[in-house]
Design an enzyme around this catalytic site. Structure first.
Site, mmCIF file in Angstrom:
data_model
loop_
_atom_site.group_PDB
_atom_site.id
_atom_site.type_symbol
_atom_site.label_atom_id
_atom_site.label_comp_id
_atom_site.label_asym_id
_atom_site.label_seq_id
_atom_site.Cartn_x
_atom_site.Cartn_y
_atom_site.Cartn_z
ATOM 1 N N ASP A 77 0.829 -1.203 0.000
ATOM 2 C CA ASP A 77 0.000 0.000 0.000
ATOM 3 C C ASP A 77 0.872 1.266 0.000
ATOM 4 O O ASP A 77 1.846 1.343 0.771
ATOM 5 C CB ASP A 77 -0.865 -0.037 1.270
ATOM 6 N N ASP B 113 -10.724 1.715 -4.635
ATOM 7 C CA ASP B 113 -10.684 3.176 -4.444
ATOM 8 C C ASP B 113 -11.274 3.924 -5.635
ATOM 9 O O ASP B 113 -11.331 5.162 -5.612
ATOM 10 C CB ASP B 113 -9.233 3.663 -4.289
HETATM 11 O O1 TEU Z 1 -4.777 4.205 -1.287
HETATM 12 C C1 TEU Z 1 -3.895 5.222 -1.457
HETATM 13 C C2 TEU Z 1 -4.417 6.356 -2.116
HETATM 14 O O2 TEU Z 1 -3.633 7.149 -2.568
HETATM 15 C C3 TEU Z 1 -5.897 6.502 -2.229
HETATM 16 O O3 TEU Z 1 -6.471 6.439 -0.989
HETATM 17 C C4 TEU Z 1 -6.180 7.769 -2.835
HETATM 18 O O4 TEU Z 1 -5.584 8.785 -2.119
HETATM 19 C C5 TEU Z 1 -7.639 8.026 -2.856
HETATM 20 O O5 TEU Z 1 -8.327 6.934 -3.303
HETATM 21 C C6 TEU Z 1 -7.839 9.164 -3.783
HETATM 22 O O6 TEU Z 1 -9.054 9.689 -3.603
HETATM 23 C C7 TEU Z 1 -4.423 3.174 -0.445
HETATM 24 C C8 TEU Z 1 -5.562 2.200 -0.326
HETATM 25 O O7 TEU Z 1 -5.802 1.613 -1.579
HETATM 26 C C9 TEU Z 1 -6.749 2.904 0.230
HETATM 27 O O8 TEU Z 1 -7.879 2.080 0.287
HETATM 28 C C10 TEU Z 1 -6.372 3.378 1.612
HETATM 29 O O9 TEU Z 1 -7.420 4.160 2.130
HETATM 30 C C11 TEU Z 1 -5.090 4.207 1.603
HETATM 31 O O10 TEU Z 1 -4.063 3.629 0.845
HETATM 32 C C12 TEU Z 1 -4.558 4.359 3.003
HETATM 33 O O11 TEU Z 1 -4.056 3.135 3.454
#
Ligand code: TEU
Length: 573
Positions: free
Chosen positions: A196, A321
């Site tokens: 992540d 996401d």
């Molecule tokens: O996502 C990283 C990330 O950059 C996204 O959250 C992005 O900022 C967002 O979707 C934009 O609107 C990862 C994971 O995939 C996400 O589910 C987590 O919330 C995040 O990291 C934090 O761990």
């Protein structure tokens, strides 16, 4: 190790995949129940998003213990069974490692809060006055990236939610502790890892205000990132597994390095530039029609750039996401099926390893929620308030969430037309969209013309033809912004892939040699070759007499090919 090149990964968001114990919440036994379905689809790996103990403030991306299973998903025995049962079907399991931050409920953070200096050094704590955060950096979920802790007189950094505290990778103890996590799961038979936001782990030496942006330029692809990745890979032996890094606000040169086998860092990268072409001025919360010209340009830039610099990309439209791609760049109505298939082909046949997000193989659409109470995601709920604060009306804010919320992809998997889409017998934790009666696995699994069957064909094709996994890529049709077209080549084999990204008919210039090429895949197969011929004026039909129905000559006139709305055509030399 480049064995991942001919593989396909399927992403499971377990909370919304299948509920086996009737609590409205998906679980590991639910995944086990559906392994036959996945085997039939033909995928090689499952990436399962976090199932570790967690307060679930960010649906499991707030991890409280990396080496255990959250009881709402099941037990460690369930996880071991899942590893075994997947393995029996030739499917490897990949886990999601959230190593940029932990939940504030993690023991390390708790000990830091209790005053243990050793554990404060696991995180990024900075001294400072309570009324002035150390920097003006913004959290990705809205608001300041710093939280003040009165009893310590210190601030801690959280690039995401306030309950997700950033780890201090400069501390060798942190790096050792995280390596142990990898070794723990590797020993259990895990075959790969998704890391992540891993390009955010290396923070700058000096913390300063960002007068140009939200701070990301200081910590994205940070100063020691390559060092840390090399060390992690070397000390855990994960080079023999599949590893993919999620790269946030990254650069091509960095991604090429992360994923170049000679660098011994990761197998491949997720990068997101192609999923920002409908953000107005780069702002996710400002709506805009997708800019197809930009999309085409970005694919070309990244694909050819990664190729020339020896990198490898994860190919994807969807994840937990992102809104559903068919709602976003395709069509939910008249061309639902055609556009879903075209979008699939357009990325599966590029250079990289394709990822399918649960429900994408069914053409699942956005949630279409109309009330804020239906949303669950912390980011959506935060931004709803931020948008109202900016003076937007409720209706406007809801319209933005409907297009942009991460919950669009987190709705329950639509297995059948039964209650709750066959996901659960109890009301699910998040509402099932009305579309489940039409769009579901039961309706598509045995239908040869379904979106599901099309994904099956794409996966089978990758196995059959080395040109897809090994070939070089070059882009075609530079004169038509509506068409994403490319050529793949490998040891005398050749494929030409033409995708009409729009709902209008369009034409592309054809190379004379293509008349002899064979069409091996398309999304208008329901139109029989005979029927197609009848549509043409007699004179034109004459020109192609003698060519076999699957020869491309059928479709070519005066050096052009007409592509139907959202049509995809795959030609083989
Ligand atoms: O996502 C990283 C990330 O950059 C996204 O959250 C992005 O900022 C967002 O979707 C934009 O609107 C990862 C994971 O995939 C996400 O589910 C987590 O919330 C995040 O990291 C934090 O761990």
């Amino acid at each position: 190790m480049t064995e991942f090149r001919d593989k396909v990964v399927y992403q499971i968001y377990p909370k919304s995949f299948k509920d086996s114990n009737k609590d409205g919440f998906g679980d590991l036994q639910g995944v086990i129940e559906k392994l036959d379905y996945l085997q039939e689809l033909g995928i090689d790996y499952i990436w399962i998003t976090p199932v570790f103990p967690s307060p679930q403030k960010d649906n499991g991306y707030d991890v409280a213990d990396y080496c255990a299973i959250d009881p709402r998903f099941g037990t460690m025995a369930d996880m071991e069974e899942l590893i075994r049962e997947s393995g029996r079907r030739g499917i490897g399991l990949m886990l999601d490692m959230v190593f940029n931050h932990t939940s504030t409920a993690h023991e390390w953070f708790q000990r830091a809060m209790a005053g243990e200096k050793e554990y404060q050094d696991y995180y990024i704590f900075k001294e400072g006055a309570p009324d002035r955060a150390p920097t003006n950096w913004q959290s990705k979920f809205g608001g300041s990236a710093w939280e003040y802790v009165p009893q310590l007189g210190k601030w801690y950094l959280h690039l995401f939610d306030v309950t997700q505290a950033d780890l201090n990778w400069e501390n060798p103890r942190v790096r050792e502790a995280l390596k142990k996590v990898i070794l723990f799961w590797k020993k259990k038979g895990i075959r790969g890892f998704r890391f992540d936001v891993v390009n955010l782990i290396s923070k700058p030496e000096i913390y300063e205000d960002d007068h140009e942006g939200d701070g990301r330029r200081f910590y994205s692809d940070g100063p020691h990132i390559h060092e840390y990745l090399k060390e992690l890979t070397r000390d855990t032996g994960i080079e023999e597994l599949v590893t993919v890094g999620e790269m946030s606000s990254t650069r091509l040169e960095a991604c090429a390095r992360y994923s170049n086998p000679q660098e011994r860092e990761l197998s491949m990268c997720f990068h997101f530039h192609h999923l920002k072409v409908d953000y107005r001025d780069g702002d996710k919360w400002a709506l805009m029609e997708p800019d197809r010209r930009a999309l085409k340009k970005l694919f070309e830039q990244w694909q050819t750039g990664m190729q020339s610099q020896g990198g490898w990309s994860a190919l994807f439209w969807c994840n937990h996401d992102q809104p559903r791609i068919v709602s976003r760049f395709g069509d939910e109505g008249r061309y639902w099926k055609e556009s879903a298939k075209m979008l699939a082909a357009s990325i599966h046949l590029m250079r990289g390893t394709p990822y399918i997000y649960q429900g994408e193989e069914l053409g699942m659409t956005n949630a279409h929620y109309s009330r804020v109470e239906q949303y669950r995601d912390v980011e959506s709920l935060n931004y709803y308030m931020i948008l109202l604060g900016q003076g937007k009306t409720k209706e406007e804010a809801l319209a933005i969430l409907a297009a942009r919320s991460r919950d669009n992809s987190r709705t329950p998997m639509q297995w059948s037309s039964e209650t709750y889409g066959g996901f659960s017998e109890k009301e699910p934790w998040i509402a099932v969209p009305d579309s489940y009666q039409k769009i579901n696995a039961a309706a598509q699994r045995y239908d040869d013309s379904s979106i599901f069957s099309f994904y099956k064909k794409l996966i089978a094709l990758r196995r059959e033809k080395a040109v897809i996994s090994q070939g070089s890529i070059a882009f075609l049709a530079p004169d038509n912004a509506d068409v994403l077209a490319y050529r793949r080549q490998w040891e005398g084999e050749e494929l030409v892939v033409l995708n009409n990204l729009t709902a209008e008919e369009t034409t592309v210039t054809a190379e004379p040699a293509w008349t002899a090429y064979r069409k091996i895949l398309g999304n208008y197969e329901d139109i029989a070759a005979g029927a197609e011929r009848q549509e043409r004026p007699a004179g034109q039909a004459d020109k192609v007499t003698g060519s076999r129905p699957d020869r491309m000559g059928e479709r070519m006139a005066e050096g052009r090919i007409v592509l139907r709305p959202y049509e995809t055509v795959v030609l083989e030399k």
